[in-house]
Design an enzyme around this catalytic site. Sequence first.
Site, mmCIF file in Angstrom:
data_model
loop_
_atom_site.group_PDB
_atom_site.id
_atom_site.type_symbol
_atom_site.label_atom_id
_atom_site.label_comp_id
_atom_site.label_asym_id
_atom_site.label_seq_id
_atom_site.Cartn_x
_atom_site.Cartn_y
_atom_site.Cartn_z
ATOM 1 N N ASP A 57 0.815 -1.209 0.000
ATOM 2 C CA ASP A 57 0.000 0.000 0.000
ATOM 3 C C ASP A 57 0.855 1.268 0.000
ATOM 4 O O ASP A 57 0.489 2.272 -0.621
ATOM 5 C CB ASP A 57 -0.925 0.003 1.219
ATOM 6 C CG ASP A 57 -2.073 -0.988 1.062
ATOM 7 O OD1 ASP A 57 -2.297 -1.471 -0.060
ATOM 8 O OD2 ASP A 57 -2.737 -1.280 2.073
ATOM 9 N N GLY A 58 1.996 1.237 0.699
ATOM 10 C CA GLY A 58 2.860 2.411 0.734
ATOM 11 C C GLY A 58 3.359 2.801 -0.641
ATOM 12 O O GLY A 58 3.403 3.992 -0.994
ATOM 13 N N THR A 172 -9.412 2.654 5.783
ATOM 14 C CA THR A 172 -9.040 1.301 6.189
ATOM 15 C C THR A 172 -7.617 1.234 6.738
ATOM 16 O O THR A 172 -7.102 0.134 6.990
ATOM 17 C CB THR A 172 -9.164 0.325 4.999
ATOM 18 O OG1 THR A 172 -8.432 0.848 3.884
ATOM 19 C CG2 THR A 172 -10.617 0.150 4.605
ATOM 20 N N TYR A 174 -4.853 3.769 9.329
ATOM 21 C CA TYR A 174 -4.766 4.143 10.747
ATOM 22 C C TYR A 174 -6.143 4.495 11.308
ATOM 23 O O TYR A 174 -6.467 4.200 12.456
ATOM 24 C CB TYR A 174 -3.798 5.310 10.890
ATOM 25 C CG TYR A 174 -3.363 5.630 12.310
ATOM 26 C CD1 TYR A 174 -3.837 4.924 13.414
ATOM 27 C CD2 TYR A 174 -2.452 6.656 12.543
ATOM 28 C CE1 TYR A 174 -3.431 5.228 14.699
ATOM 29 C CE2 TYR A 174 -2.039 6.965 13.833
ATOM 30 C CZ TYR A 174 -2.535 6.258 14.905
ATOM 31 O OH TYR A 174 -2.125 6.563 16.181
ATOM 32 N N LEU A 176 -8.957 3.116 10.780
ATOM 33 C CA LEU A 176 -9.634 1.894 11.217
ATOM 34 C C LEU A 176 -9.072 1.415 12.548
ATOM 35 O O LEU A 176 -9.818 1.011 13.445
ATOM 36 C CB LEU A 176 -9.495 0.816 10.149
ATOM 37 C CG LEU A 176 -10.157 -0.527 10.448
ATOM 38 C CD1 LEU A 176 -11.664 -0.375 10.568
ATOM 39 C CD2 LEU A 176 -9.810 -1.537 9.363
#
Length: 276
Positions: A57-58, A172, A174, A176
């Site tokens: 994701d990063g 979805t 941090y 979350l």
Amino acid sequence: MEKFYIISDGEKDVNHEVATEIKRYLEKYKKCAKIIGHSSQIKEDFQADMAIVLGGDGSVIQAAKQFAGKNVPVLGVNFGTLGFLTEVERPKIEKALKAILDGQYEMERRMALTGHLQKKSVREDTCLAINEFIISKQDFGHMVTARVYVDGCLLDTYVADGILVSTPTGSTAYNLSAAGPVLAPGMEALIITPICPHSLNKRSVVVSSGSKLQIELGKTKENYKDEATVRGDGKMLWSVSTGDIIQIEKAEETFDMVRLGDVSFFDKMRSKLNRQ
């Protein structure tokens, strides 16, 4: 689609082996492909039609920042662990490439955020965020007081470890973990979530994407200034203290994510968030 960037995380795609296979596949169909190790290496003289990102994701977030406002859609291939922003798992890369060359895909437009730091009535800096901005305490064991304004009206005063402002894309992440709500990624809204608030009745608030937020750092103890850090998508941006103001709003730039239709957002949510 004629020109492709292949952005390959060298630690996860060792020696860019998979990136090289993708490049060969595209070139077999007379497409132009350029492999780079990081989105920061993007050159203006290569006008890509799509970016294929191999990583987690990063990596997808960094590419989305680089291509925001440039009409270059991003296809994420999961080489990470959770991979919530990625569309394709490694075993299905060739199938995904065929679908793209056949035009069997959709583009999902998403919003981003801009943040401005204001000190002593002077706007000092601006930053773009795909997932979120986080204003959090600087020292372990010390909370901060933050007054949050929405379109000039006081929403609430929070005594907490920090305040998080998220996009639906970042809901979805941090947000979350901080017990914030999950929003479908195509929505346009801002999520304001206190981090470990010192009160049982402080919860997330969702406001319109057209809202302009001001977060003013207050004073938790009379004899000391509150000190905090501001991060955008995990990157350290600014150090702030009592009296400083962070302004956050919807960015003018948007970014596009490639969707192939095999797995819906809700399928991902069930499979990735229900892991043991």
